[in-house]
Design an enzyme around this catalytic site. Structure first.
Site, PDB file in Angstrom:
ATOM      1  N   CYS A 129       0.833  -1.201   0.000  1.00 30.00           N
ATOM      2  CA  CYS A 129       0.000   0.000   0.000  1.00 30.00           C
ATOM      3  C   CYS A 129       0.871   1.256   0.000  1.00 30.00           C
ATOM      4  O   CYS A 129       1.523   1.537  -1.002  1.00 30.00           O
ATOM      5  CB  CYS A 129      -0.985  -0.041   1.161  1.00 30.00           C
ATOM      6  SG  CYS A 129      -2.407   1.076   0.918  1.00 30.00           S
ATOM      7  N   HIS A 168      -3.488  -5.207   0.077  1.00 35.94           N
ATOM      8  CA  HIS A 168      -2.924  -5.742   1.320  1.00 35.94           C
ATOM      9  C   HIS A 168      -2.945  -7.280   1.278  1.00 35.94           C
ATOM     10  O   HIS A 168      -3.935  -7.896   1.705  1.00 35.94           O
ATOM     11  CB  HIS A 168      -3.737  -5.252   2.517  1.00 35.94           C
ATOM     12  CG  HIS A 168      -3.575  -3.806   2.819  1.00 35.94           C
ATOM     13  ND1 HIS A 168      -2.765  -3.331   3.831  1.00 35.94           N
ATOM     14  CD2 HIS A 168      -4.115  -2.706   2.239  1.00 35.94           C
ATOM     15  CE1 HIS A 168      -2.824  -2.005   3.863  1.00 35.94           C
ATOM     16  NE2 HIS A 168      -3.638  -1.604   2.907  1.00 35.94           N
ATOM     17  N   GLU A 174      -1.558  -9.288   3.189  1.00 35.65           N
ATOM     18  CA  GLU A 174      -1.532  -9.868   4.543  1.00 35.65           C
ATOM     19  C   GLU A 174      -2.926 -10.212   5.045  1.00 35.65           C
ATOM     20  O   GLU A 174      -3.068 -11.049   5.950  1.00 35.65           O
ATOM     21  CB  GLU A 174      -0.838  -8.908   5.522  1.00 35.65           C
ATOM     22  CG  GLU A 174      -1.592  -7.644   5.875  1.00 35.65           C
ATOM     23  CD  GLU A 174      -1.325  -6.479   4.938  1.00 35.65           C
ATOM     24  OE1 GLU A 174      -1.541  -5.314   5.338  1.00 35.65           O
ATOM     25  OE2 GLU A 174      -0.910  -6.733   3.783  1.00 35.65           O
TER      26      GLU A 174
END
Length: 537
Positions: free
Chosen positions: A382, A509, A511
């Site tokens: 990001c 993202h 994650e």
């Protein structure tokens, strides 16, 4: 069978691990073949945690359908692999907003709006909502905060009502408390637990199961004392001792038959205990991984919960590569051109972390320059990806004032710029590009290879600013390729430099999508590049 509801409450202190217990219980029930979901009800008045500083509330987790939520939803997804939605995260703010909007429309036909029944009815409706949309056997509802918090009272009253309405075989309370050890006295003390349960009983809720958080093993005598004073069966007094890893909690809970006890109390025959084979294999890999690989996290939040999903994603990928990842936080505010070599020394790879605002961005730019020039594996997420783009524009393309228009509105080279549809927005909360979007990968790219040669992927976003497509040609000619594009809007999602071992930046993202049994491919690729680079060195 009819959907059953399990309420997880907490007493004595916050941060005892209600989220981990909820996720662990969900995993155990799921392993028995039950269809489950887990939801979090938070007592704070914010509509969502999207505008909260990470120092206040840790990481803001984003669901696939674009809801900014509490970080516990990340635990729910990582443990169980379920995909949560906006229906899995509710705050006091959302409850009151919904009721007030209805009152303004005249839906209540002139009634005086009160906490009971209007607020509690809306809480009950939200608790039941997931089961009305999906076929579920169990809905686990975690109530944020602790017993005694003023703001928690409407939620507890709603639980009390639901328990009576649904009956004992369809609604059950698991109460998590703390058993402190007083070193001066050399004793474990049960009085805080007794007091917490009495407070809960005073609200009309008798917990069926107690989970006692402790740093020391609890004797059967102590558990028996708690059971006696709290009106709970001895078998339903479970201890949650500190474990080497949060991922060992489900096995510890299964060892004490938490899931079997709950099933019996809800009128279900437990049957054979699941083996949890893949989960145990993961734990065994973690135990066997002795070689440490150091990964630097370049960011501005010196708080592990601010980057919780990144830390867990790195741990997942490290485990499957038989390595123990040791994350090292490197404060980007303290990185300069003069000390960057010292700051990043000894790191096998660098993650340039996400975030908002101007604080610490120049350090991220310096770090991105250094890792590119020295071919250190780098993953930018990001804002991290955006600063990799800015660094490349300044040093390689020669645009000395290149920047994001978020950081410098007067820059002549806004290589990162505000999306057109965002320019008229003035409110901060819930107005970003949020949730999962499609991304087409360039065949043959490093990212395409990491994803197993998939052409179309779907990942979660949380941002306002984008790569400025006016500069795409210049970047690609100079060696930074745009290898992931959103097909609907032609927005650049992924950049990479193919001439380097691993220099990848993602606007999304990754994650948020890594789980224990399915580590994210980008983190797997990144860690592999870090390991290969360490071996070559």
């Amino acid at each position: 069978m009819e959907t059953k509801y399990i309420f997880i409450t907490g007493g004595v202190a916050s941060s005892l691990g209600k989220g981990i217990i909820s996720a662990s219980l969900g995993k155990l029930l799921q392993a028995r073949g039950y269809r489950i979901t887990i939801q979090k009800f938070d007592p704070y008045i914010n509509i969502d945690p999207g505008t909260l500083n990470p120092y206040e509330h840790g990481e803001c987790y984003v669901t696939a359908d674009g809801m900014e939520t509490d970080l516990d939803l990340g635990h729910y997804e990582r443990f169980t692999g379920i995909e949560t939605t906006r229906d899995n995260s509710v705050t006091t703010g959302r409850i009151y907003l919904s009721v007030i909007e209805r009152e303004r429309r005249g839906d209540y036909l002139g009634k005086t709006i009160q906490v009971v029944p209007h607020i509690t009815d809306e809480i009950k409706r939200r608790i039941l909502l997931n089961a009305t949309k999906h076929e579920l056997d169990f809905v686990i509802t975690e109530i944020g905060g602790t017993i005694g918090d003023i703001e928690s009272q409407p939620f507890l009253e709603a639980i009390r009502q639901l328990r009576w309405e649904l009956g004992p075989t369809r609604a059950l309370n698991v109460h998590l408390t703390y058993v402190p050890y007083l070193a001066a006295a050399g004793e474990l003390k049960t009085k805080p637990t007794q007091t917490s349960v009495k407070q809960l009983q005073g609200l009309g809720i008798q917990p069926e199961v107690l989970v006692l958080r402790t740093e020391h093993e609890l004797s059967d005598e102590l558990r028996s004392k708690v059971a006696h004073f709290c009106n709970v069966d001895l078998a339903a007094v479970i201890q949650s001792q500190d474990m080497p890893s949060i991922y060992e909690v489900p096995v510890n809970m299964q060892r004490q038959q938490l899931d079997a006890v709950i099933l019996k109390k809800m009128g279900v025959e437990p049957g054979e205990t699941p083996g949890l084979g893949p989960w145990r294999d993961f734990l065994e890999r973690r135990k066997q991984a002795s070689e440490v690989i150091r990964i630097g996290l370049v960011g501005k939040y010196d708080l592990q919960d601010a980057y919780k999903s990144i830390l867990e994603s790195l741990a997942h990928a490290g485990t499957y590569h038989n390595k123990k990842v040791k994350p090292i936080f490197i404060n980007s505010e303290h990185i300069t051109g003069e000390n960057v070599a010292e700051q990043l020394q000894g790191m096998a790879g660098i993650v340039i972390c996400p975030g908002f605002g101007t604080r610490g961005i120049e350090g991220k730019i310096v770090a991105a320059d250094y890792t590119r020039e020295h071919d250190i594996p780098t993953l930018g997420i990001c804002l991290g990806m955006q600063m990799m783009v800015v660094a490349f524009a300044r040093q390689v393309l020669g645009y000395q004032d290149a920047n994001s228009s978020e950081m410098d509105g007067s820059t002549q080279h806004p290589v990162i710029d505000l999306m057109e549809e965002q320019k008229s927005i003035r409110q901060m909360g819930g107005t970003m590009r949020l949730g999962a979007y499609d991304c087409e990968l360039l065949e043959g790219s490093r990212t395409w290879q990491a994803y197993g040669e998939e052409r179309l992927i779907r990942e979660r976003h949380r941002h306002r600013y984008e790569f400025n497509n006016q500069y795409q040609e210049a970047f690609e000619k100079a060696g930074m390729r745009c290898v992931g594009i959103n097909p609907a809007a032609s927005l650049v999602e992924i950049v990479e430099i193919p001439d380097l071992r691993w220099y990848v930046g993602t606007q999304f993202h990754p994650e948020y999508s890594s789980t224990v049994l399915h580590p994210h491919p980008l983190f797997m690729g990144f860690i592999k590049a870090c390991i290969d680079g360490t071996a070559e060195a």
